[in-house]
Design a protein around this motif. Structure first.
Motif, short mmCIF file in Angstrom:
data_model
loop_
_atom_site.label_atom_id
_atom_site.label_comp_id
_atom_site.label_asym_id
_atom_site.label_seq_id
_atom_site.Cartn_x
_atom_site.Cartn_y
_atom_site.Cartn_z
N ALA A 137 0.84 -1.20 0.00
CA ALA A 137 0.00 0.00 0.00
C ALA A 137 0.87 1.25 0.00
CB ALA A 137 -0.93 -0.01 1.20
N GLN A 138 1.90 1.27 0.77
CA GLN A 138 2.79 2.44 0.80
C GLN A 138 3.53 2.57 -0.53
OE1 GLN A 138 5.33 1.95 4.20
NE2 GLN A 138 3.72 2.52 5.65
N LEU A 139 3.84 1.47 -1.15
CA LEU A 139 4.54 1.49 -2.42
C LEU A 139 3.68 2.16 -3.49
CD1 LEU A 139 7.07 0.49 -4.01
CD2 LEU A 139 5.75 -1.55 -4.51
N TYR A 140 2.40 1.93 -3.46
CA TYR A 140 1.49 2.49 -4.47
C TYR A 140 0.91 3.85 -4.04
CZ TYR A 140 1.79 -1.94 -6.94
OH TYR A 140 2.25 -3.02 -7.62
N GLY A 141 1.33 4.40 -2.93
CA GLY A 141 0.91 5.73 -2.48
C GLY A 141 -0.45 5.75 -1.81
N MET A 142 -0.87 4.72 -1.20
CA MET A 142 -2.16 4.69 -0.51
C MET A 142 -1.99 5.34 0.87
SD MET A 142 -3.48 0.90 -1.60
CE MET A 142 -5.16 1.13 -1.19
N GLU A 143 -3.08 5.99 1.34
CA GLU A 143 -3.07 6.67 2.63
C GLU A 143 -4.03 5.97 3.56
OE1 GLU A 143 -4.06 10.69 1.96
OE2 GLU A 143 -2.26 11.07 0.76
N ARG A 144 -3.84 6.25 4.88
CA ARG A 144 -4.75 5.67 5.87
C ARG A 144 -5.98 6.56 5.96
NH1 ARG A 144 -1.45 3.09 10.74
NH2 ARG A 144 0.11 2.11 9.49
N PRO A 145 -7.14 5.96 5.98
CA PRO A 145 -8.36 6.78 6.11
C PRO A 145 -8.60 7.20 7.56
CG PRO A 145 -8.95 4.49 5.89
CD PRO A 145 -7.46 4.57 5.80
N GLU A 146 -9.39 8.23 7.73
CA GLU A 146 -9.76 8.64 9.09
C GLU A 146 -10.92 7.79 9.59
OE1 GLU A 146 -10.45 12.79 9.29
OE2 GLU A 146 -8.52 13.24 8.42
N LYS A 147 -11.86 7.54 8.70
CA LYS A 147 -13.01 6.73 9.08
C LYS A 147 -13.07 5.50 8.15
CE LYS A 147 -15.92 10.40 10.72
NZ LYS A 147 -17.19 11.02 10.64
N VAL A 148 -13.61 4.42 8.71
CA VAL A 148 -13.81 3.19 7.95
C VAL A 148 -15.29 2.91 7.95
CG1 VAL A 148 -13.24 0.75 7.80
CG2 VAL A 148 -11.57 2.32 8.66
N THR A 149 -15.83 2.59 6.78
CA THR A 149 -17.25 2.29 6.66
C THR A 149 -17.38 0.76 6.48
OG1 THR A 149 -17.59 4.41 5.59
CG2 THR A 149 -19.34 2.79 5.39
N TYR A 150 -18.26 0.16 7.34
CA TYR A 150 -18.56 -1.28 7.24
C TYR A 150 -19.97 -1.44 6.69
CZ TYR A 150 -14.48 -2.12 10.17
OH TYR A 150 -13.21 -2.18 10.67
N LEU A 151 -20.14 -2.32 5.81
CA LEU A 151 -21.45 -2.60 5.21
C LEU A 151 -21.91 -3.96 5.73
CD1 LEU A 151 -23.66 -1.98 3.11
CD2 LEU A 151 -22.25 -3.16 1.42
N TYR A 152 -23.10 -4.00 6.33
CA TYR A 152 -23.68 -5.25 6.86
C TYR A 152 -24.77 -5.73 5.92
CZ TYR A 152 -21.19 -4.41 11.21
OH TYR A 152 -20.20 -4.21 12.13
N LEU A 153 -24.68 -6.92 5.48
CA LEU A 153 -25.68 -7.51 4.60
C LEU A 153 -26.51 -8.50 5.39
CD1 LEU A 153 -23.52 -8.06 1.42
CD2 LEU A 153 -25.16 -6.26 1.84
N PRO A 154 -27.67 -8.83 5.08
CA PRO A 154 -28.44 -8.54 3.90
C PRO A 154 -29.25 -7.24 4.01
CG PRO A 154 -29.56 -10.26 5.11
CD PRO A 154 -28.35 -9.87 5.89
N GLY A 155 -29.26 -6.62 5.15
CA GLY A 155 -30.08 -5.41 5.28
C GLY A 155 -29.48 -4.20 4.59
N GLY A 156 -28.18 -4.17 4.34
CA GLY A 156 -27.52 -3.07 3.69
C GLY A 156 -27.21 -1.90 4.62
N GLU A 157 -27.16 -2.12 5.91
CA GLU A 157 -26.83 -1.05 6.86
C GLU A 157 -25.34 -0.76 6.79
OE1 GLU A 157 -28.04 -1.97 10.80
OE2 GLU A 157 -29.88 -2.90 10.13
#
Length: 193
Positions: free
Chosen positions: A164-184
């Motif tokens: 990830a560092q090699l390709y220039g990716m950064e750490r996000p401040e927030k992470v979004t989790y998706l729960y299925l099957p409801g889509g929350e």
């Protein structure tokens, strides 16, 4: 038919003469052993039967009657009955052509040896092919193991972070989790742990 397979053919007249000679000899031996027990029984001499016959001898009337000292024998020839016995000739030996028989046996032996050589060759070829396949299977197992090791190395967190560092990716401040099957969806702060 070749002369070496022919048997000598016996003359039937010679066979009959020899049998008669043997019969006369046996009869004379038997008479010598047994003796003349009965004067009235016929004596056989080969094919002739000698019958003792008593001829009455008349004495002159003025002479006293004497008892005969020994009866005179009279030779009686019995009629000869000839039985026709045809001697069967010996069967001709079966002649098997020697070269054909020997050639057939040799051809059978050569065909058997050739068949064994072909069978041995096929078995050895299969054995070599089996050995090659086993060697190839061993090499493929080693390649599979090396690929599995490399794949497991690619999945480690340290390797992912370095890439990830090699390709220039950064750490996000927030992470979004998706729960299925409801889509929350749920957003959380990035935690380095």
């Amino acid at each position: 038919m070749s002369d070496q397979y022919r048997r000598a053919q016996a003359d039937p007249d010679e066979i009959i003469k020899a049998a008669r000679r043997r019969a006369r000899a046996a009869s004379s031996r038997r008479r010598g052993l047994v003796g003349d027990a009965d004067e009235s029984s016929p004596v056989f001499d080969g094919n002739l039967a000698v019958q003792p016959a008593t001829v009455p001898v008349e004495a002159p009337p003025e002479a006293p009657v004497e008892t005969p000292s020994a009866p005179q024998r009279e030779t009686v020839v019995l009629p000869r009955t000839r039985t026709e016995t045809k001697a069967k000739p010996a069967p001709e030996p079966v002649e098997v052509p020697r070269p054909a028989f020997v050639g057939g046996i040799l051809a059978l032996v050569v065909a058997g040896i050739f068949g064994l050589l072909v069978l041995n060759t096929v078995i050895n070829e299969d054995a070599f092919r089996l050995q090659e396949l086993r060697t190839q299977a061993g090499e493929l197992d080693q390649t599979e193991q090396a690929l599995e090791d490399e794949l497991s190395q690619f999945g480690t967190p340290g390797y992912l972070q370095a890439q990830a560092q090699l390709y220039g990716m950064e750490r996000p401040e927030k992470v979004t989790y998706l729960y299925l099957p409801g889509g929350e969806t749920v957003e959380l702060r990035w935690n380095e742990e």
